[in-house]
Motif scaffolding. Structure first.
Motif, PDB file in Angstrom:
ATOM      1  N   PRO A 217       0.842  -1.203   0.000  1.00 15.40           N
ATOM      2  CA  PRO A 217       0.000   0.000   0.000  1.00 15.40           C
ATOM      3  C   PRO A 217       0.877   1.254   0.000  1.00 15.40           C
ATOM      4  CG  PRO A 217       0.076  -0.937   2.198  1.00 15.40           C
ATOM      5  CD  PRO A 217       0.843  -1.871   1.313  1.00 15.40           C
ATOM      6  N   ASP A 218       0.620   2.140  -0.951  1.00 13.27           N
ATOM      7  CA  ASP A 218       1.374   3.386  -1.073  1.00 13.27           C
ATOM      8  C   ASP A 218       0.393   4.548  -0.950  1.00 13.27           C
ATOM      9  OD1 ASP A 218       3.528   5.047  -1.435  1.00 13.27           O
ATOM     10  OD2 ASP A 218       4.217   4.062  -3.270  1.00 13.27           O
ATOM     11  N   GLU A 219       0.901   5.778  -0.984  1.00 19.39           N
ATOM     12  CA  GLU A 219       0.046   6.965  -0.919  1.00 19.39           C
ATOM     13  C   GLU A 219       0.438   7.945  -2.012  1.00 19.39           C
ATOM     14  OE1 GLU A 219       0.227   8.771   2.903  1.00 19.39           O
ATOM     15  OE2 GLU A 219      -0.919   7.185   3.909  1.00 19.39           O
ATOM     16  N   ASP A 220      -0.576   8.615  -2.616  1.00 14.42           N
ATOM     17  CA  ASP A 220      -0.272   9.652  -3.599  1.00 14.42           C
ATOM     18  C   ASP A 220       0.013  10.978  -2.883  1.00 14.42           C
ATOM     19  OD1 ASP A 220      -2.726  10.762  -2.866  1.00 14.42           O
ATOM     20  OD2 ASP A 220      -3.781  10.019  -4.648  1.00 14.42           O
ATOM     21  N   GLU A 221       0.191  12.058  -3.653  1.00 12.90           N
ATOM     22  CA  GLU A 221       0.576  13.337  -3.054  1.00 12.90           C
ATOM     23  C   GLU A 221      -0.505  13.927  -2.148  1.00 12.90           C
ATOM     24  OE1 GLU A 221      -1.146  13.862  -7.145  1.00 12.90           O
ATOM     25  OE2 GLU A 221       0.433  12.647  -6.220  1.00 12.90           O
ATOM     26  N   THR A 222      -1.755  13.461  -2.295  1.00 15.04           N
ATOM     27  CA  THR A 222      -2.837  13.954  -1.429  1.00 15.04           C
ATOM     28  C   THR A 222      -3.024  13.093  -0.178  1.00 15.04           C
ATOM     29  OG1 THR A 222      -4.602  12.648  -2.468  1.00 15.04           O
ATOM     30  CG2 THR A 222      -4.015  14.751  -3.506  1.00 15.04           C
ATOM     31  N   GLY A 223      -2.259  11.996  -0.101  1.00 12.12           N
ATOM     32  CA  GLY A 223      -2.389  11.092   1.031  1.00 12.12           C
ATOM     33  C   GLY A 223      -3.355   9.956   0.819  1.00 12.12           C
TER      34      GLY A 223
END
Length: 312
Positions: A217-223
């Motif tokens: 699981p990763d996160e984009d720039e907005t979380g």
């Protein structure tokens, strides 16, 4: 030969096998899928073959164990030069657990239990223990086993899914217990992830050959979290196109994922990146043999995956 058995480096082993086997009338190969893959690559390269059928015209079948055949199937078929049957054997360090039912009849790679040598029981999600006759179609259970003398009975760490109950009990191996991709409780098993990736590759008309995959699981720039797939391959392809296909296929395979992607919008679109085969194979040689060649695929956090990758 004893010399080949003593070699731990996979490339060196394949080189030695290529010399020993090239003049033999080979009828079947029984090996880990990655062994078969490395051997076929080495023989075709060293002997300037188009495929192994030129060397072994009487080769009739491949028998595999230790890991799923799915990620290796397409490349093996191509390197063999003909469509041979693949037969799976479900062995573990503890016992011969099962043997593959005929995939032509069942339409899938599923196993039947070795009831002659092993005593089985199964643990469900609620912790209850059940026998062979208590299982229903679709049950996902943890495997417990002992030898016939019953002196030991313990959970070996594998998780199974029942795919047929009559006339024989058949099951698929989902992976290790507790290993599933989940951000908000969707729990997509390792086996389901493998099928998702295979179907996504089929959408690209077999443009790429993936030796292994990792997911976390990763996160984009907005979380916002998303599934991050890392594929072990040297092939060139559109990462965006495959990511879109993987995302679409995951939604088809998992209603909770589809719900969180679109209605709840709590999970973002999947992303795909790659890792070169050389780095992976070096790790495999260094660590894989001491861990029964089972390389972890699912990481619970991005930090865990990045720590793993730093050790490559």
């Amino acid at each position: 030969s004893e010399l080949c058995n003593e070699l731990c480096n996979l490339e060196e082993k394949a080189d030695a096998l290529a010399i020993e086997c090239r003049d033999q009338d080979i009828r079947f190969i029984a090996a880990m899928p990655n062994y078969m893959q490395q051997l076929s690559r080495t023989l075709n390269r060293k002997l300037s073959l188009n495929n192994l059928s030129e060397l072994w015209p009487n080769l009739e079948a491949l028998i595999f164990s230790g890991s799923p055949i799915g990620p290796y199937r397409d490349e093996l078929k191509k390197s063999l030069g003909k469509d041979l049957p693949f037969y799976g054997i479900y062995f573990s360090s503890e016992a011969p657990i099962g043997f593959e039912a005929d995939p032509v009849i069942t339409g899938r790679h599923a196993y039947q239990l070795n009831l002659e040598d092993v005593v089985f029981s199964f643990k469900k999600e609620d912790g209850s223990i059940h026998g062979v006759g208590d299982l229903n179609l679709g049950d996902e259970v943890d495997l417990l086993l002992s030898m016939a003398n019953g002196l030991e009975h313990y959970q070996n760490g594998d998780r199974l899914r029942v795919v047929q109950t009559t006339p024989k009990l058949l099951f698929e191996v989902l992976g290790r217990s507790g290993e599933a991709m989940s951000i908000f409780g969707e729990k997509i098993t390792e086996r389901d992830l493998e099928v998702i990736l295979q179907n996504s590759q089929d959408d690209l008309l077999g443009e790429i050959q993936v030796e292994h995959f990792f997911i976390y699981p990763d996160e984009d720039e907005t979380g916002k979290p998303f599934y991050h797939w890392v594929l072990v391959t040297d092939d060139q392809f559109s990462h965006e196109k495959l990511a879109h296909s993987v995302d679409k296929t995951t939604q088809t395979a998992s209603f909770p994922y589809q719900l969180m992607r679109h209605k709840l919008e709590t999970i973002g679109p999947a992303q795909v990146t790659t890792m070169g085969r050389e780095a992976f194979n070096q790790y495999f040689e260094r660590v894989g043999f001491s861990k029964q060649l089972k390389v972890k695929r699912i990481f619970n956090t991005a930090a865990m995956f990045h720590d793993f990758r730093q050790n490559l």
